[in-house]
Design a protein around this motif. Sequence first.
Motif, mmCIF file in Angstrom:
data_model
loop_
_atom_site.group_PDB
_atom_site.id
_atom_site.type_symbol
_atom_site.label_atom_id
_atom_site.label_comp_id
_atom_site.label_asym_id
_atom_site.label_seq_id
_atom_site.Cartn_x
_atom_site.Cartn_y
_atom_site.Cartn_z
ATOM 1 N N GLU A 3 70.788 22.266 16.493
ATOM 2 C CA GLU A 3 71.249 21.013 15.837
ATOM 3 C C GLU A 3 72.193 20.402 17.191
ATOM 4 N N LEU A 51 73.192 37.833 -0.697
ATOM 5 C CA LEU A 51 72.773 36.390 -0.393
ATOM 6 C C LEU A 51 71.525 36.712 1.120
ATOM 7 N N TYR A 93 74.167 38.994 2.963
ATOM 8 C CA TYR A 93 74.827 39.154 3.854
ATOM 9 C C TYR A 93 75.196 39.702 2.057
ATOM 10 N N SER A 119 70.999 21.689 4.539
ATOM 11 C CA SER A 119 72.376 22.533 4.603
ATOM 12 C C SER A 119 72.273 23.144 4.581
ATOM 13 N N GLY A 120 72.218 24.911 4.881
ATOM 14 C CA GLY A 120 72.854 25.907 4.180
ATOM 15 C C GLY A 120 71.263 26.622 3.971
ATOM 16 N N CYS A 121 69.790 25.942 4.577
ATOM 17 C CA CYS A 121 68.788 26.746 4.455
ATOM 18 C C CYS A 121 68.157 27.685 5.294
ATOM 19 N N GLY A 122 69.210 27.894 6.220
ATOM 20 C CA GLY A 122 69.232 29.470 6.873
ATOM 21 C C GLY A 122 68.548 28.770 8.396
ATOM 22 N N LYS A 123 68.857 27.751 9.120
ATOM 23 C CA LYS A 123 68.617 27.624 10.061
ATOM 24 C C LYS A 123 69.314 28.042 11.243
ATOM 25 N N SER A 124 70.883 28.042 10.728
ATOM 26 C CA SER A 124 70.915 28.385 12.466
ATOM 27 C C SER A 124 71.181 29.953 12.235
ATOM 28 N N THR A 125 71.342 30.689 11.132
ATOM 29 C CA THR A 125 70.922 32.253 11.152
ATOM 30 C C THR A 125 70.117 33.021 11.663
ATOM 31 N N PRO A 175 71.292 30.428 -2.670
ATOM 32 C CA PRO A 175 70.635 31.328 -2.196
ATOM 33 C C PRO A 175 71.712 33.099 -2.434
ATOM 34 N N ALA A 192 70.149 35.218 3.213
ATOM 35 C CA ALA A 192 69.948 33.904 4.532
ATOM 36 C C ALA A 192 68.983 33.477 4.973
#
Length: 337
Positions: free
Chosen positions: A189, A37, A30, A59-65, A293, A39
């Motif tokens: 999750e 960034l 991004y 949290s924020g490590c890019g799992k959802s992305t 990131p 992701a």
Amino acid sequence: MTTQDIVAVEGSTRPDADVLLRATDVTKTYPMGRKVLRAVDGVSLEVRTGETLGIVGESGCGKSTLGRCLVRLTELSGGRVEFDGQDISTLSARRLRPVRPGMQLVFQDPQASLNPRRRAGDIVAEPLLVHRYGDAAAVRRRVAELFDVVGLASAHLDRYPHEFSGGQRQRIGIARALATDPKLIVADEPVSALDVSIQAQVLNLFADLQEEFALTYVFIAHDLGVVRHVSDRIAVMYLGEIVELADTEALYEDPAHPYTQALLSAVPDIDDGTLTDEVPRERIILTGEVPNPVDKPTGCPFRTRCPYARERCALERPRLAPTASGRHTACHYPLTG
Ligand SMILES: Nc1ncnc2c1ncn2[C@@H]1O[C@H](COP(=O)(O)OP(=O)(O)OP(=O)(O)O)[C@@H](O)[C@H]1O
Ligand code: SF4
Ligand SMILES: [Mg+2]
């Protein structure tokens, strides 16, 4: 990235056998002002038909992305994703349409992912209507069947999401994902927002459905306690990269990456909420924050928190590679093998 870097299915004699999903060097960036960034930063993995691949990380490590890239709900910035033998990363919207029913996403927060103004039955019917499942009577029958499959009473078809409990709402989300008879479900999750007592019920439902419908899962979670119960193999993510990928038991018994070891140092067990201590291991406590990131460290992304970091770790980015002990790890100095 070369083809040797692609993570072959462990234990498979033919690397291509039964691979349902293959990600190769998947990247999602991004723009952030004059910076970028990262992701998801060069992820390669394979998911075998019928297995559950867990993806875990802070949290924020890019799992959802990553999860959204795998089912092409997010456009990739680079790399490719093959689903069922077809490269889906460059398909036009029109050509993607017939592929969509085969891969579905279950979201973390059923409250937020279900339209509060629509009745539960209509929510589950929506994908059937989009993919022209059949006439109104066939759709009604299918929705009632799906309610039954996920353990909801068909008497509640006309209720609104707020009239259900959290666990029941997640069952609606699961029924919606199952509607089009998918091969792959990416569950992001799916139990994190639920009470611990309800989590086990929903995890059992996932397991039952997998067996009944021969489903393949990518199961995202932020703690290793949950993924351990459901996963055949686990990929550990840090700052957009996979740092370790191994069979679940091997990963728990003998972590090769210092970050995996740190995550394992205090894993609460979902069964009784106490710390598991089955395998005596050196505990390392993670200190410091996950770096932004937008400003990833040079070399190894974990080096600013790694107790074993040496000079080479700042100079050279470790690639995910097989270790002698059979798992894959991205570390210049793996703890095993
Ligand atoms: N649409 C977006 N625009 C800009 N940055 C984004 C966007 N989506 C995600 N990010 C950033 O990408 C990184 C990865 O986010 P992501 O949501 O994938 O992490 P996650 O591992 O799922 O975290 P969590 O455990 O909190 O759900 C984060 O730094 C996030 O801020
Ligand atoms: S490469 Fe170096 S800094 Fe990174 S995890 Fe391995 S030892 Fe630690
Ligand atoms: Mg997430």
